[in-house]
Design a protein around this motif. Structure first.
Motif, PDB file in Angstrom:
ATOM      1  N   ALA A   1       0.700  -1.284   0.128  1.00 17.21           N
ATOM      2  CA  ALA A   1      -0.044   0.078   0.043  1.00 17.21           C
ATOM      3  C   ALA A   1       1.045   1.181  -0.035  1.00 17.21           C
ATOM      4  O   ALA A   1       0.485   2.363  -0.633  1.00 17.21           O
ATOM      5  CB  ALA A   1      -0.987  -0.130   1.267  1.00 17.21           C
ATOM      6  N   ARG A   2       2.056   1.133   0.513  1.00 14.90           N
ATOM      7  CA  ARG A   2       2.845   2.468   0.235  1.00 14.90           C
ATOM      8  C   ARG A   2       3.295   2.793  -0.888  1.00 14.90           C
ATOM      9  O   ARG A   2       4.017   3.820  -1.062  1.00 14.90           O
ATOM     10  CB  ARG A   2       4.086   2.151   1.437  1.00 14.90           C
ATOM     11  N   THR A   3       3.273   1.989  -1.771  1.00 12.41           N
ATOM     12  CA  THR A   3       3.578   2.140  -3.178  1.00 12.41           C
ATOM     13  C   THR A   3       2.463   3.105  -3.964  1.00 12.41           C
ATOM     14  O   THR A   3       2.925   3.647  -4.990  1.00 12.41           O
ATOM     15  CB  THR A   3       3.931   1.373  -4.018  1.00 12.41           C
ATOM     16  N   LEU A   4       1.315   3.303  -3.260  1.00  9.86           N
ATOM     17  CA  LEU A   4       0.355   4.007  -3.996  1.00  9.86           C
ATOM     18  C   LEU A   4       0.461   5.559  -3.541  1.00  9.86           C
ATOM     19  O   LEU A   4       1.218   5.803  -2.538  1.00  9.86           O
ATOM     20  CB  LEU A   4      -0.949   3.613  -3.593  1.00  9.86           C
ATOM     21  N   PRO A   5      -0.138   6.440  -4.400  1.00 11.13           N
ATOM     22  CA  PRO A   5      -0.266   7.810  -3.919  1.00 11.13           C
ATOM     23  C   PRO A   5      -1.096   7.804  -2.681  1.00 11.13           C
ATOM     24  O   PRO A   5      -2.073   7.183  -2.622  1.00 11.13           O
ATOM     25  CB  PRO A   5      -0.868   8.518  -5.065  1.00 11.13           C
ATOM     26  N   PHE A   6      -0.530   8.410  -1.481  1.00  5.90           N
ATOM     27  CA  PHE A   6      -1.285   8.546  -0.262  1.00  5.90           C
ATOM     28  C   PHE A   6      -2.532   8.884  -0.357  1.00  5.90           C
ATOM     29  O   PHE A   6      -3.557   8.496   0.273  1.00  5.90           O
ATOM     30  CB  PHE A   6      -0.346   9.197   0.753  1.00  5.90           C
ATOM     31  N   ALA A   7      -2.768   9.844  -1.159  1.00  6.10           N
ATOM     32  CA  ALA A   7      -4.065  10.535  -1.331  1.00  6.10           C
ATOM     33  C   ALA A   7      -5.175   9.604  -1.679  1.00  6.10           C
ATOM     34  O   ALA A   7      -6.226   9.685  -1.486  1.00  6.10           O
ATOM     35  CB  ALA A   7      -4.192  11.781  -2.342  1.00  6.10           C
ATOM     36  N   ARG A   8      -4.739   8.695  -2.662  1.00  4.38           N
ATOM     37  CA  ARG A   8      -5.833   7.730  -3.159  1.00  4.38           C
ATOM     38  C   ARG A   8      -6.052   6.731  -1.994  1.00  4.38           C
ATOM     39  O   ARG A   8      -7.207   6.295  -1.546  1.00  4.38           O
ATOM     40  CB  ARG A   8      -5.084   6.903  -4.167  1.00  4.38           C
ATOM     41  N   LEU A   9      -5.088   6.201  -1.256  1.00  3.89           N
ATOM     42  CA  LEU A   9      -5.205   5.335  -0.035  1.00  3.89           C
ATOM     43  C   LEU A   9      -6.141   6.106   0.958  1.00  3.89           C
ATOM     44  O   LEU A   9      -7.090   5.496   1.355  1.00  3.89           O
ATOM     45  CB  LEU A   9      -4.111   5.081   0.669  1.00  3.89           C
ATOM     46  N   ALA A  10      -6.165   7.377   1.347  1.00  5.29           N
ATOM     47  CA  ALA A  10      -6.893   8.097   2.091  1.00  5.29           C
ATOM     48  C   ALA A  10      -8.117   8.234   1.832  1.00  5.29           C
ATOM     49  O   ALA A  10      -9.156   8.201   2.464  1.00  5.29           O
ATOM     50  CB  ALA A  10      -6.036   9.310   2.456  1.00  5.29           C
ATOM     51  N   ALA A  11      -8.410   8.500   0.559  1.00  9.25           N
ATOM     52  CA  ALA A  11      -9.787   8.483   0.005  1.00  9.25           C
ATOM     53  C   ALA A  11     -10.389   7.185   0.223  1.00  9.25           C
ATOM     54  O   ALA A  11     -11.507   7.372   0.467  1.00  9.25           O
ATOM     55  CB  ALA A  11      -9.842   9.058  -1.396  1.00  9.25           C
ATOM     56  N   TYR A  12      -9.872   6.312  -0.207  1.00  7.74           N
ATOM     57  CA  TYR A  12     -10.697   4.800  -0.191  1.00  7.74           C
ATOM     58  C   TYR A  12     -11.066   4.543   1.460  1.00  7.74           C
ATOM     59  O   TYR A  12     -12.060   4.085   1.407  1.00  7.74           O
ATOM     60  CB  TYR A  12      -9.700   3.602  -0.503  1.00  7.74           C
ATOM     61  N   ASP A  13     -10.077   4.854   2.386  1.00  9.30           N
ATOM     62  CA  ASP A  13     -10.394   4.739   3.512  1.00  9.30           C
ATOM     63  C   ASP A  13     -11.437   5.560   4.217  1.00  9.30           C
ATOM     64  O   ASP A  13     -12.108   5.092   5.041  1.00  9.30           O
ATOM     65  CB  ASP A  13      -8.973   5.011   4.605  1.00  9.30           C
ATOM     66  N   ARG A  14     -11.512   6.458   3.461  1.00  6.62           N
ATOM     67  CA  ARG A  14     -12.758   7.555   4.034  1.00  6.62           C
ATOM     68  C   ARG A  14     -14.023   7.001   3.681  1.00  6.62           C
ATOM     69  O   ARG A  14     -14.820   7.599   4.669  1.00  6.62           O
ATOM     70  CB  ARG A  14     -12.207   8.707   3.295  1.00  6.62           C
ATOM     71  N   ARG A  15     -14.122   6.098   2.911  1.00  3.78           N
ATOM     72  CA  ARG A  15     -15.457   5.278   2.557  1.00  3.78           C
ATOM     73  C   ARG A  15     -16.048   4.660   3.904  1.00  3.78           C
ATOM     74  O   ARG A  15     -17.078   4.437   4.192  1.00  3.78           O
ATOM     75  CB  ARG A  15     -15.161   4.531   1.539  1.00  3.78           C
ATOM     76  N   TYR A  16     -14.960   4.411   4.770  1.00 10.83           N
ATOM     77  CA  TYR A  16     -15.302   3.406   5.790  1.00 10.83           C
ATOM     78  C   TYR A  16     -15.071   3.748   7.341  1.00 10.83           C
ATOM     79  O   TYR A  16     -15.124   3.175   8.100  1.00 10.83           O
ATOM     80  CB  TYR A  16     -14.379   2.049   5.644  1.00 10.83           C
ATOM     81  N   PHE A  17     -14.706   5.306   7.370  1.00  6.98           N
ATOM     82  CA  PHE A  17     -14.412   5.853   8.552  1.00  6.98           C
ATOM     83  C   PHE A  17     -15.388   7.147   8.425  1.00  6.98           C
ATOM     84  O   PHE A  17     -15.398   8.005   7.582  1.00  6.98           O
ATOM     85  CB  PHE A  17     -13.057   6.185   8.908  1.00  6.98           C
ATOM     86  N   PRO A  18     -15.824   7.818   9.528  1.00  3.50           N
ATOM     87  CA  PRO A  18     -16.648   9.043   9.579  1.00  3.50           C
ATOM     88  C   PRO A  18     -15.962  10.432   9.652  1.00  3.50           C
ATOM     89  O   PRO A  18     -16.428  11.510   9.451  1.00  3.50           O
ATOM     90  CB  PRO A  18     -17.301   8.875  11.076  1.00  3.50           C
ATOM     91  N   GLY A  19     -14.805  10.307   9.724  1.00  2.00           N
ATOM     92  CA  GLY A  19     -13.896  11.506   9.453  1.00  2.00           C
ATOM     93  C   GLY A  19     -12.491  11.551   8.689  1.00  2.00           C
ATOM     94  O   GLY A  19     -12.014  10.076   8.622  1.00  2.00           O
TER      95      GLY A  19
ATOM     96  N   LEU B   1      -3.552   7.769   9.340  1.00  2.00           N
ATOM     97  CA  LEU B   1      -3.260   6.846   8.650  1.00  2.00           C
ATOM     98  C   LEU B   1      -1.742   6.829   8.171  1.00  2.00           C
ATOM     99  O   LEU B   1      -1.218   5.551   8.008  1.00  2.00           O
ATOM    100  CB  LEU B   1      -4.145   7.127   7.388  1.00  2.00           C
ATOM    101  N   ALA B   2      -1.032   7.822   7.855  1.00  2.00           N
ATOM    102  CA  ALA B   2       0.218   7.900   7.234  1.00  2.00           C
ATOM    103  C   ALA B   2       1.213   7.139   8.330  1.00  2.00           C
ATOM    104  O   ALA B   2       1.775   6.265   7.669  1.00  2.00           O
ATOM    105  CB  ALA B   2       0.643   9.325   6.982  1.00  2.00           C
ATOM    106  N   PRO B   3       1.182   7.396   9.402  1.00  2.00           N
ATOM    107  CA  PRO B   3       2.104   6.521  10.276  1.00  2.00           C
ATOM    108  C   PRO B   3       1.700   5.049  10.673  1.00  2.00           C
ATOM    109  O   PRO B   3       2.511   4.375  10.981  1.00  2.00           O
ATOM    110  CB  PRO B   3       2.483   7.645  11.663  1.00  2.00           C
ATOM    111  N   TRP B   4       0.485   4.911  10.320  1.00  2.00           N
ATOM    112  CA  TRP B   4      -0.404   3.814  10.934  1.00  2.00           C
ATOM    113  C   TRP B   4       0.307   2.672   9.736  1.00  2.00           C
ATOM    114  O   TRP B   4       0.396   1.595   9.879  1.00  2.00           O
ATOM    115  CB  TRP B   4      -1.718   3.843  10.916  1.00  2.00           C
TER     116      TRP B   4
END
Length: 282
Positions: free
Chosen positions: A145-163, A169-172
């Protein structure tokens, strides 16, 4: 007279909170504190009696509308004296005006209800050895997952979290003792999961996926990085497909919590929630 004061925890204090949580039967990650502190450096309160930590709570802010409460602990010998309630009230004041979530153990759920929280679903921790070699569906590939642009990963995560939780997420996903994988189909993200080393079994969370087959492949690939070692995952029963999956894989339930909210229950893509990220920060 004993002196009781509430202070904001430092980064170093989070290691102490992790040890304390472990002594209470939790199983926090070995390096969770780095990501926790990055999420909200002012979100961890400690009640000190004559300078000694005796009670705590985390009250982490996400965006402007959501907060999550965790690490609500009081030394057993000092329970019932009001110290825990004082730090609780200070924490809830910090989250005033927001919807607040928590994952409550059964023994505390009635207390949380009296404070205005209502159960939205149950989480069951499943543990065991995940079968190796479960391939992803046709057309799906797994990648670091660290090879993807972080903005894409964060946008996907946002579907499943309220904020928004980019700072968490970056250090996680990059901290020591962690493996983060994503699943991609035709250039689009269809899954994301993180395994981290813990004081006991390794834990997987989050586990987001568009289908049980993608979730199974992510689980299998992550477990292969810690062969012959039990893994644990907190599965929300609001997604029946997630419960069926872990049972089919031979994992066994060991621990229960309830996701509870004070305020409106946030909208999320529950069908893709196969494992929550953390009992402490949501």
């Amino acid at each position: 007279m004993p002196t009781f004061e509430i202070t904001t925890a430092s980064a170093d204090d989070l290691g102490m909170l992790g040890d304390w949580a472990h002594s209470e039967g939790w199983n926090p990650g070995l390096t969770d504190g780095q990501a926790f502190f990055a999420a909200d450096s002012g979100g961890f309160l400690i009640g000190r009696l004559d300078g000694e930590p005796v009670t705590s709570v985390s009250v982490v802010r996400y965006g402007t509308r959501f907060g999550f409460l965790g690490f609500y602990l009081t030394r057993p010998s000092l329970r019932g004296r009001g110290y825990g309630m004082r730090v609780w009230r200070a924490g809830m004041a910090r989250l005033s005006g927001r919807t607040v979530g928590l994952d409550g153990v059964p023994a505390q759920q009635d207390n949380y209800r009296r404070s205005g929280f209502r159960a939205a679903w149950g989480n069951a921790r499943y543990e065991g050895v995940v079968p190796a070699g479960l391939a992803p569906p046709a057309g799906v590939t797994l990648a670091d997952a660290r090879t993807l642009p972080f903005a894409r990963l964060a946008a996907y995560d946002r579907r499943y979290f309220p904020g928004p939780r980019d700072s968490f997420l970056a250090p996680w996903i990059t901290g020591p003792g962690r493996t983060a994988l994503c699943a991609v189909r035709d250039g689009e993200l269809v899954g994301f999961a993180v395994l981290r080393a813990c004081r006991e079994a390794s834990r997987i969370g989050p586990l987001h996926a568009d289908s049980p087959e993608v979730a199974a492949a992510l689980l299998s690939a992550l477990a292969a990085t810690a062969p012959d070692t039990a893994v644990a995952i907190d599965v929300p029963d609001v997604n029946p497909r997630a419960v069926r999956l872990v049972e089919q894989l031979g994992l066994a339930p060991s621990f229960d919590t309830a996701r509870m909210y004070a305020g409106p229950v946030p909208e999320m893509d529950r069908s893709g929630m196969f494992g929550i990220t953390s009992l402490e920060l949501g």
